[in-house]
Design an enzyme around this catalytic site. Structure first.
Site, PDB file in Angstrom:
ATOM      1  N   LYS A   9      25.424  27.767 -62.617  1.00 49.78           N
ATOM      2  CA  LYS A   9      25.665  26.177 -62.853  1.00 49.78           C
ATOM      3  C   LYS A   9      25.674  25.473 -61.430  1.00 49.78           C
ATOM      4  CE  LYS A   9      29.128  22.973 -64.383  1.00 49.78           C
ATOM      5  NZ  LYS A   9      30.496  22.838 -64.524  1.00 49.78           N
ATOM      6  N   GLN A  10      25.114  24.474 -61.507  1.00 47.62           N
ATOM      7  CA  GLN A  10      25.165  23.598 -60.011  1.00 47.62           C
ATOM      8  C   GLN A  10      25.459  22.291 -60.442  1.00 47.62           C
ATOM      9  OE1 GLN A  10      22.116  24.298 -57.310  1.00 47.62           O
ATOM     10  NE2 GLN A  10      22.289  22.249 -56.240  1.00 47.62           N
ATOM     11  N   GLY A  11      26.300  21.442 -59.887  1.00 50.41           N
ATOM     12  CA  GLY A  11      26.878  20.260 -59.899  1.00 50.41           C
ATOM     13  C   GLY A  11      26.763  19.330 -58.656  1.00 50.41           C
ATOM     14  N   ALA A  12      27.271  18.193 -58.623  1.00 54.37           N
ATOM     15  CA  ALA A  12      27.107  17.168 -57.453  1.00 54.37           C
ATOM     16  C   ALA A  12      27.891  17.971 -56.286  1.00 54.37           C
ATOM     17  CB  ALA A  12      27.702  15.993 -57.703  1.00 54.37           C
ATOM     18  N   GLU A  13      28.792  18.768 -56.479  1.00 52.46           N
ATOM     19  CA  GLU A  13      29.863  18.970 -55.395  1.00 52.46           C
ATOM     20  C   GLU A  13      29.765  20.655 -55.063  1.00 52.46           C
ATOM     21  OE1 GLU A  13      31.809  16.965 -53.632  1.00 52.46           O
ATOM     22  OE2 GLU A  13      31.215  15.378 -54.729  1.00 52.46           O
ATOM     23  N   ARG A  15      28.114  24.947 -56.189  1.00 54.42           N
ATOM     24  CA  ARG A  15      27.415  25.762 -57.226  1.00 54.42           C
ATOM     25  C   ARG A  15      28.393  26.896 -57.647  1.00 54.42           C
ATOM     26  NH1 ARG A  15      23.241  24.457 -53.059  1.00 54.42           N
ATOM     27  NH2 ARG A  15      24.302  25.742 -51.266  1.00 54.42           N
ATOM     28  N   VAL A  16      27.920  27.182 -58.733  1.00 54.64           N
ATOM     29  CA  VAL A  16      28.706  28.291 -59.507  1.00 54.64           C
ATOM     30  C   VAL A  16      27.910  29.553 -59.665  1.00 54.64           C
ATOM     31  CG1 VAL A  16      30.228  28.911 -61.428  1.00 54.64           C
ATOM     32  CG2 VAL A  16      30.205  26.749 -60.640  1.00 54.64           C
ATOM     33  N   LYS A  29      32.412  30.255 -56.579  1.00 53.15           N
ATOM     34  CA  LYS A  29      32.216  28.785 -56.510  1.00 53.15           C
ATOM     35  C   LYS A  29      32.032  28.413 -54.925  1.00 53.15           C
ATOM     36  CE  LYS A  29      34.023  24.320 -57.955  1.00 53.15           C
ATOM     37  NZ  LYS A  29      34.930  23.628 -58.673  1.00 53.15           N
ATOM     38  N   ASP A 128      39.343  16.125 -63.772  1.00 47.65           N
ATOM     39  CA  ASP A 128      37.872  15.931 -64.181  1.00 47.65           C
ATOM     40  C   ASP A 128      38.164  16.747 -65.618  1.00 47.65           C
ATOM     41  OD1 ASP A 128      35.356  15.586 -64.700  1.00 47.65           O
ATOM     42  OD2 ASP A 128      34.633  17.485 -63.625  1.00 47.65           O
TER      43      ASP A 128
END
Length: 217
Positions: A9-13, A15-16, A29, A128
């Protein structure tokens, strides 16, 4: 330790990654640098967020709230190593035939409400809350709170009410016709959170402000 890591997974803040760690599968993380910030400032802010997230997770663990166990924190490289949860997100579960059943939804709602009530009892604000950040353990069905990347500690009733409002908005936008389920979450929350009366009263105020903003565009 990152050599055999698989990006999931990759988000704005952050990477997982999924990777082997001490003879088990673990989540790693990684908060990455922001190019628009001065490097020294970015390092300071990123380190602060990593520490805050790990502390909030540990705070929840000590209060017997089901969250991923933190194995190790690497502040220098902005990494948190934590437990890999075998299970399904509430988001995915609610679109299955089983997850759309009233009894199944009531059971899950009870688990969510109790977990959030206990979390707010220890003044942890998730920041969140979405159905993607709520998992159900494969073995026990226990609701697990994940992704504390925006979490912080606060005693303010307003902050706790906003936490609930964020989840309510996530339900209404992602899962139509789940008003009954969210009411069950609030009922379970009221039974487990010591300050629930004040928080739920404030939630009504937050809802009204949200409706006004929607009307104004």
């Amino acid at each position: 330790m990152m050599q055999n890591a698989q990006l999931i997974k990759q988000g704005a803040e952050a990477r997982v990654f999924l990777a082997p760690f001490c003879q088990r599968q673990a989540i790693i993380k990684e908060r990455f640098a922001k190019a628009y910030r001065h490097p020294a400032l970015d390092k300071k802010l990123t380190s602060r967020r990593v520490i805050q997230e790990a502390r909030c997770l540990n705070r929840c663990q000590k209060a017997f709230i089901d969250t991923p166990t933190v194995y190790m924190v690497d502040i220098e490289n902005s990494l948190i190593y934590m437990e890999y949860i075998e299970g399904t997100s509430v988001r995915d579960y609610l679109v299955t035939d089983e997850g759309q059943g009233p009894e199944a939804q009531k059971k899950v709602a009870g688990g969510i409400g109790r977990a959030l009530g206990l979390m707010h009892n220890i003044d942890v604000i998730h920041g969140d809350l979405t159905t993607s950040n709520l998992l159900m353990r494969q073995d026990s069905g226990s609701v697990v709170l994940i992704d504390f990347g925006l979490s912080y500690v606060s005693q303010l009733v307003e902050d706790k009410a906003v936490d609930l409002y964020v989840l309510e908005r996530a339900f209404s936008s992602t899962h139509p016709n789940t008003e009954v389920m969210f009411a069950q979450i609030i009922e379970a929350y009221g039974e487990s959170c010591k300050a629930s009366k004040q928080i739920l009263k404030k939630l009504d105020d937050v809802r009204q402000r949200g409706r006004k903003r929607s009307m104004l565009g």
